[in-house]
Write an enzyme that holds these catalytic residues in place. Sequence first.
Site, mmCIF file in Angstrom:
data_model
loop_
_atom_site.group_PDB
_atom_site.id
_atom_site.type_symbol
_atom_site.label_atom_id
_atom_site.label_comp_id
_atom_site.label_asym_id
_atom_site.label_seq_id
_atom_site.Cartn_x
_atom_site.Cartn_y
_atom_site.Cartn_z
ATOM 1 N N ARG A 138 -0.268 -30.845 5.564
ATOM 2 C CA ARG A 138 -0.595 -30.743 4.137
ATOM 3 C C ARG A 138 0.547 -31.179 3.232
ATOM 4 O O ARG A 138 0.605 -30.780 2.067
ATOM 5 C CB ARG A 138 -0.981 -29.301 3.799
ATOM 6 C CG ARG A 138 -2.174 -28.784 4.599
ATOM 7 C CD ARG A 138 -2.413 -27.314 4.306
ATOM 8 N NE ARG A 138 -3.604 -26.809 4.986
ATOM 9 C CZ ARG A 138 -4.048 -25.559 4.907
ATOM 10 N NH1 ARG A 138 -3.382 -24.690 4.164
ATOM 11 N NH2 ARG A 138 -5.140 -25.190 5.553
ATOM 12 N N CYS A 157 -0.307 -47.199 -9.519
ATOM 13 C CA CYS A 157 -0.677 -48.176 -8.477
ATOM 14 C C CYS A 157 -0.385 -47.571 -7.103
ATOM 15 O O CYS A 157 -1.293 -47.321 -6.324
ATOM 16 C CB CYS A 157 0.081 -49.480 -8.679
ATOM 17 S SG CYS A 157 -0.356 -50.329 -10.207
ATOM 18 N N ARG A 183 -3.547 -48.206 -4.667
ATOM 19 C CA ARG A 183 -4.882 -48.664 -5.041
ATOM 20 C C ARG A 183 -4.909 -50.159 -5.339
ATOM 21 O O ARG A 183 -5.934 -50.823 -5.162
ATOM 22 C CB ARG A 183 -5.404 -47.895 -6.262
ATOM 23 C CG ARG A 183 -4.587 -48.140 -7.512
ATOM 24 C CD ARG A 183 -5.255 -47.636 -8.783
ATOM 25 N NE ARG A 183 -4.388 -47.920 -9.914
ATOM 26 C CZ ARG A 183 -4.372 -49.055 -10.592
ATOM 27 N NH1 ARG A 183 -5.169 -50.048 -10.243
ATOM 28 N NH2 ARG A 183 -3.546 -49.232 -11.612
ATOM 29 N N SER A 184 -3.780 -50.711 -5.807
ATOM 30 C CA SER A 184 -3.741 -52.084 -6.283
ATOM 31 C C SER A 184 -2.316 -52.603 -6.189
ATOM 32 O O SER A 184 -1.369 -51.862 -6.470
ATOM 33 C CB SER A 184 -4.214 -52.122 -7.748
ATOM 34 O OG SER A 184 -4.006 -53.393 -8.322
ATOM 35 N N ASN A 194 7.867 -52.383 -3.554
ATOM 36 C CA ASN A 194 7.297 -51.083 -3.206
ATOM 37 C C ASN A 194 7.650 -50.664 -1.785
ATOM 38 O O ASN A 194 7.991 -49.504 -1.529
ATOM 39 C CB ASN A 194 5.782 -51.098 -3.365
ATOM 40 C CG ASN A 194 5.318 -51.188 -4.800
ATOM 41 O OD1 ASN A 194 4.323 -51.846 -5.090
ATOM 42 N ND2 ASN A 194 6.017 -50.549 -5.727
ATOM 43 N N HIS A 224 -3.562 -58.391 -3.942
ATOM 44 C CA HIS A 224 -4.000 -59.618 -4.610
ATOM 45 C C HIS A 224 -2.845 -60.531 -5.011
ATOM 46 O O HIS A 224 -1.713 -60.078 -5.224
ATOM 47 C CB HIS A 224 -4.833 -59.285 -5.858
ATOM 48 C CG HIS A 224 -4.180 -58.290 -6.772
ATOM 49 N ND1 HIS A 224 -4.464 -56.937 -6.728
ATOM 50 C CD2 HIS A 224 -3.256 -58.443 -7.753
ATOM 51 C CE1 HIS A 224 -3.749 -56.307 -7.649
ATOM 52 N NE2 HIS A 224 -3.009 -57.205 -8.284
ATOM 53 N N ILE A 225 -3.169 -61.803 -5.093
ATOM 54 C CA ILE A 225 -2.259 -62.827 -5.600
ATOM 55 C C ILE A 225 -2.886 -63.397 -6.870
ATOM 56 O O ILE A 225 -4.031 -63.858 -6.855
ATOM 57 C CB ILE A 225 -2.045 -63.944 -4.555
ATOM 58 C CG1 ILE A 225 -1.361 -63.364 -3.302
ATOM 59 C CG2 ILE A 225 -1.203 -65.085 -5.143
ATOM 60 C CD1 ILE A 225 -1.272 -64.347 -2.144
ATOM 61 N N TYR A 226 -2.173 -63.339 -7.964
ATOM 62 C CA TYR A 226 -2.694 -63.846 -9.240
ATOM 63 C C TYR A 226 -2.793 -65.366 -9.224
ATOM 64 O O TYR A 226 -2.029 -66.048 -8.525
ATOM 65 C CB TYR A 226 -1.799 -63.392 -10.395
ATOM 66 C CG TYR A 226 -2.108 -61.988 -10.864
ATOM 67 C CD1 TYR A 226 -3.192 -61.735 -11.702
ATOM 68 C CD2 TYR A 226 -1.329 -60.909 -10.464
ATOM 69 C CE1 TYR A 226 -3.493 -60.452 -12.137
ATOM 70 C CE2 TYR A 226 -1.620 -59.617 -10.884
ATOM 71 C CZ TYR A 226 -2.700 -59.399 -11.720
ATOM 72 O OH TYR A 226 -3.002 -58.128 -12.138
ATOM 73 N N ALA A 281 1.013 -60.133 -15.362
ATOM 74 C CA ALA A 281 -0.227 -59.826 -16.077
ATOM 75 C C ALA A 281 -0.205 -58.380 -16.544
ATOM 76 O O ALA A 281 0.228 -57.496 -15.797
ATOM 77 C CB ALA A 281 -1.418 -60.071 -15.168
#
Length: 282
Positions: A138, A157, A183-184, A194, A224-226, A281
């Site tokens: 936990r 994120c 999450r993103s 990160n 993702h890649i912008y 972005a």
Amino acid sequence: MSYADQLFINMCHDILEHGTSTEGEKVRPKWEDGSFAYTIKRFGVVNRYDLRKEFPAITLRKTALKSCMDEILWIYQKKSANIHDLNSHVWDEWADETGSIGKAYGYQIGVKSKYKEGMFDQMDRVLYDLKNNPFSRRIMTNTYVHADLSEMHLYPCAYSTTWNVTQTPGEDRLTLNMVLNQRSQDVLAANNWNVCQYAILLMMVAQSCNMIPGELLHVIADAHIYDRHVDVVKELIGRETYPAPKVSLNPEVKDFYAFTTADLIVEDYQAGPQVKNIPIAV
């Protein structure tokens, strides 16, 4: 090459070759000129790094490890959500006139909750459990608090850590492992940033608890890649690579709250040229 290079290169190839394009779809982020920022994305990217083998810094370009550590200290040690407590400018776009990013990240880590042993904030509870009940299932932190999302200038994120202890046969000390849920992720701008900062967090907590830093399992729901990063990524993953750097902490520091960036020791970090002026972005 470093193992982190190998994972990064393979991940980028997979996104570019097999990902889903959001071009023309309804998206939130925009570029500085006001146009929509589309991505090529992959769902459910999972990467595993073993800190017992090497530190997970890429060498395709240099990751600013001291700045990574400074941000992780800002969140988990200072428990701050004000950029005036941070020595880099990565959060400037999301800060208000006072420097606050709202009830995000460090604010949530510092919120205290009631347990049978007393009141603890999230980081103090992790440290308490690892020292007093290390085989608990936990031991977690979570900054994605729905009740406070409207007061966050950016939804978290990397939002959750789960801590898990194992033991290698013949080894006296326990091994500390962590799952990082995200999450993103903007792969070009933030992936290795990160990874390195949570690897450093794992190392600091392990040293504070007299444990061995083990595996970091990184789970990314939307990697993702912008669109404006595609050519940069293609150039980056075609570069020469080098062995992973040696990264350690000052062994004299045993208190999690005593660590500073001066306690991070980086040796033999050879890397390609830095990628400058990456559009972000917002």
